[in-house]
Design a protein around this motif. Structure first.
Motif, PDB file in Angstrom:
ATOM      1  N   PHE A  53       8.787  -6.031  -4.895  1.00  0.00           N
ATOM      2  CA  PHE A  53       7.992  -7.367  -4.653  1.00  0.00           C
ATOM      3  C   PHE A  53       7.128  -7.022  -3.413  1.00  0.00           C
ATOM      4  CE2 PHE A  53      11.146  -9.680  -7.300  1.00  0.00           C
ATOM      5  CZ  PHE A  53      10.301  -9.932  -8.310  1.00  0.00           C
ATOM      6  N   LEU A  54       7.776  -6.543  -2.318  1.00  0.00           N
ATOM      7  CA  LEU A  54       7.120  -6.175  -1.148  1.00  0.00           C
ATOM      8  C   LEU A  54       6.034  -5.117  -1.193  1.00  0.00           C
ATOM      9  CD1 LEU A  54       7.077  -6.274   1.870  1.00  0.00           C
ATOM     10  CD2 LEU A  54       8.905  -4.799   2.300  1.00  0.00           C
ATOM     11  N   ASN A  55       6.350  -3.970  -1.833  1.00  0.00           N
ATOM     12  CA  ASN A  55       5.199  -2.834  -1.959  1.00  0.00           C
ATOM     13  C   ASN A  55       4.401  -3.368  -2.805  1.00  0.00           C
ATOM     14  OD1 ASN A  55       6.829  -1.185  -0.666  1.00  0.00           O
ATOM     15  ND2 ASN A  55       7.910  -0.150  -2.276  1.00  0.00           N
ATOM     16  N   GLN A  56       4.427  -4.374  -4.008  1.00  0.00           N
ATOM     17  CA  GLN A  56       3.294  -4.900  -4.658  1.00  0.00           C
ATOM     18  C   GLN A  56       2.350  -5.883  -3.754  1.00  0.00           C
ATOM     19  OE1 GLN A  56       5.487  -6.600  -7.798  1.00  0.00           O
ATOM     20  NE2 GLN A  56       5.290  -5.003  -8.946  1.00  0.00           N
ATOM     21  N   ALA A  57       3.182  -6.770  -2.756  1.00  0.00           N
ATOM     22  CA  ALA A  57       2.384  -7.428  -1.856  1.00  0.00           C
ATOM     23  C   ALA A  57       1.714  -6.702  -0.977  1.00  0.00           C
ATOM     24  CB  ALA A  57       3.385  -8.445  -1.018  1.00  0.00           C
ATOM     25  N   PHE A  58       2.071  -5.618  -0.298  1.00  0.00           N
ATOM     26  CA  PHE A  58       1.495  -4.749   0.401  1.00  0.00           C
ATOM     27  C   PHE A  58       0.352  -3.878  -0.223  1.00  0.00           C
ATOM     28  CE2 PHE A  58       0.466  -1.127   2.762  1.00  0.00           C
ATOM     29  CZ  PHE A  58       0.237  -1.419   3.961  1.00  0.00           C
ATOM     30  N   ASP A  59       0.320  -3.755  -1.342  1.00  0.00           N
ATOM     31  CA  ASP A  59      -0.869  -3.162  -2.223  1.00  0.00           C
ATOM     32  C   ASP A  59      -1.969  -3.996  -1.950  1.00  0.00           C
ATOM     33  OD1 ASP A  59       0.565  -0.993  -2.995  1.00  0.00           O
ATOM     34  OD2 ASP A  59       0.744  -1.640  -5.104  1.00  0.00           O
ATOM     35  N   ARG A  60      -1.795  -5.344  -2.148  1.00  0.00           N
ATOM     36  CA  ARG A  60      -2.826  -6.402  -1.956  1.00  0.00           C
ATOM     37  C   ARG A  60      -3.489  -6.562  -0.545  1.00  0.00           C
ATOM     38  NH1 ARG A  60       0.362 -11.437  -4.515  1.00  0.00           N
ATOM     39  NH2 ARG A  60      -1.561 -12.629  -3.554  1.00  0.00           N
TER      40      ARG A  60
END
Length: 260
Positions: free
Chosen positions: A140-147
Motif C-alpha cells: 500500500f505504501l509503495n503504491q501511494a509513493f508511485d503516485r
C-alpha cells in the motif's frame, strides 16, 4: 443485547421467559439463522471490535500523509531560501517516503499496527474482513509513493508548458532544452527505483539515505540530469499573466494547447 449495543444501556427492556427442549431450541436456532435481516450476535460483537480498526483505503492514507509531509517541508524550504530546486523537490518526496516507511516498520515491531480491510460480501451477504499483513501494508505504501513520484513528472511537464506560455505571452525567451521522450516517466521512475532500493536495503539491515539514492540515479545520466535541472531552474512567474489579464480566444486556445 445491552452489552453489545451501547445505545440500549440504561433502557428498560421487557424480558419474557420461555422453556424449550433441546429439540425446540435447535429448531428455533435454525429458524432464526434463516431469517432475513436477522441480528447475528457473534457477527455484531465481531463488528464492534473490527469497525474502529477498519480502513477503507490504506493506500490513500499513506498518500495524504506523505502529501502533508511534503507540503510542510516545502513551506520550510521557501521560508529559508525563498525558492526551491529540483533537488529539493526530489528530497521532500524521498524524505516523506522514508518517514512513512520507518514509522510503518516500527509499528509492526511494537505491535501497535492493527488494521483491517473489507473483502466484500460472501454468498450469504455477510461482509468479510481480514487483518492487513506487514507485506500488504508495504505494498500500500509503495503504491501511494508511485503516485507521489508521478507528481514530479507532472510538475516537469507543467514546467515545459509554462516555458512555452512565458515565451508566447510574457516576452521571456525559452531556453534551448533537448528534452528526451517520456522524460516525465523517467524522472518519476528514478524515485520509484530509489524507494525500492531503500526498502530492500532497510529490510537487509543496511542504513541508506533515500534522497542520496535518488540523486545518484538521476546523476548517472549526466545529460538527463542537466536538462532536468535546467527545466526546473528556468521557471519564473510570468509577469504579463496575472488574474486580471484578459486573453483573446486565440490566446486561450494556445494556453490550453501548451498545457495539454
Amino acid at each position: 443485547m445491552q452489552d453489545a449495543v451501547p445505545e440500549l444501556k440504561g433502557r428498560k427492556i421487557r424480558i419474557d421467559s420461555l422453556e424449550l427442549s433441546k429439540e425446540g431450541m435447535a429448531a428455533l436456532r435454525g429458524r432464526v439463522q434463516s431469517m432475513p435481516g436477522r441480528i447475528d450476535m457473534e457477527e455484531m460483537m465481531q463488528m464492534r471490535e473490527i469497525l474502529p480498526k477498519l480502513k477503507l483505503n490504506p493506500e490513500d492514507d499513506f498518500y495524504w500523509a506523505m502529501r502533508e509531509d511534503m507540503q510542510n517541508s516545502l513551506d520550510a524550504i521557501k521560508q529559508s531560501k525563498g525558492n526551491y530546486t529540483l533537488d529539493d523537490l526530489i528530497s521532500i518526496r524521498m524524505d516523506a517516503y522514508t518517514r512513512q516507511y520507518n514509522a510503518l516498520q516500527k509499528s509492526y515491531e511494537d505491535d501497535s499496527r492493527d488494521i483491517y480491510i473489507c473483502d466484500g460480501s460472501n454468498a450469504e451477504g455477510k461482509l468479510q474482513y481480514h487483518k492487513v499483513s506487514k507485506g500488504e501494508d508495504v505494498t500500500f505504501l509503495n503504491q501511494a509513493f508511485d503516485r507521489i513520484a508521478d507528481s514530479l513528472g507532472f510538475t516537469a511537464n507543467g514546467c515545459e508548458s509554462q516555458l512555452k506560455i512565458n515565451e508566447l505571452f510574457g516576452g521571456q525567451k525559452a531556453p534551448e532544452l533537448s528534452l528526451p521522450d517520456n522524460y516525465e516517466e523517467k524522472l518519476s521512475g528514478i524515485m520509484k527505483k530509489a524507494a525500492a532500493t531503500y526498502a530492500e536495503q532497510k529490510k537487509n539491515g543496511n542504513n541508506v539515505n533515500a534522497t542520496n539514492l535518488a540523486l545518484k540515479y538521476l546523476n548517472e545520466d549526466a545529460d538527463f540530469s542537466n536538462v532536468m535541472h535546467q527545466l526546473f531552474s528556468n521557471i519564473r512567474p510570468m509577469r504579463i499573466l496575472h488574474r486580471n489579464t484578459k486573453l483573446s480566444l486565440f490566446q486561450k486556445a494556445v494556453v490550453k494547447k501548451c498545457m495539454s
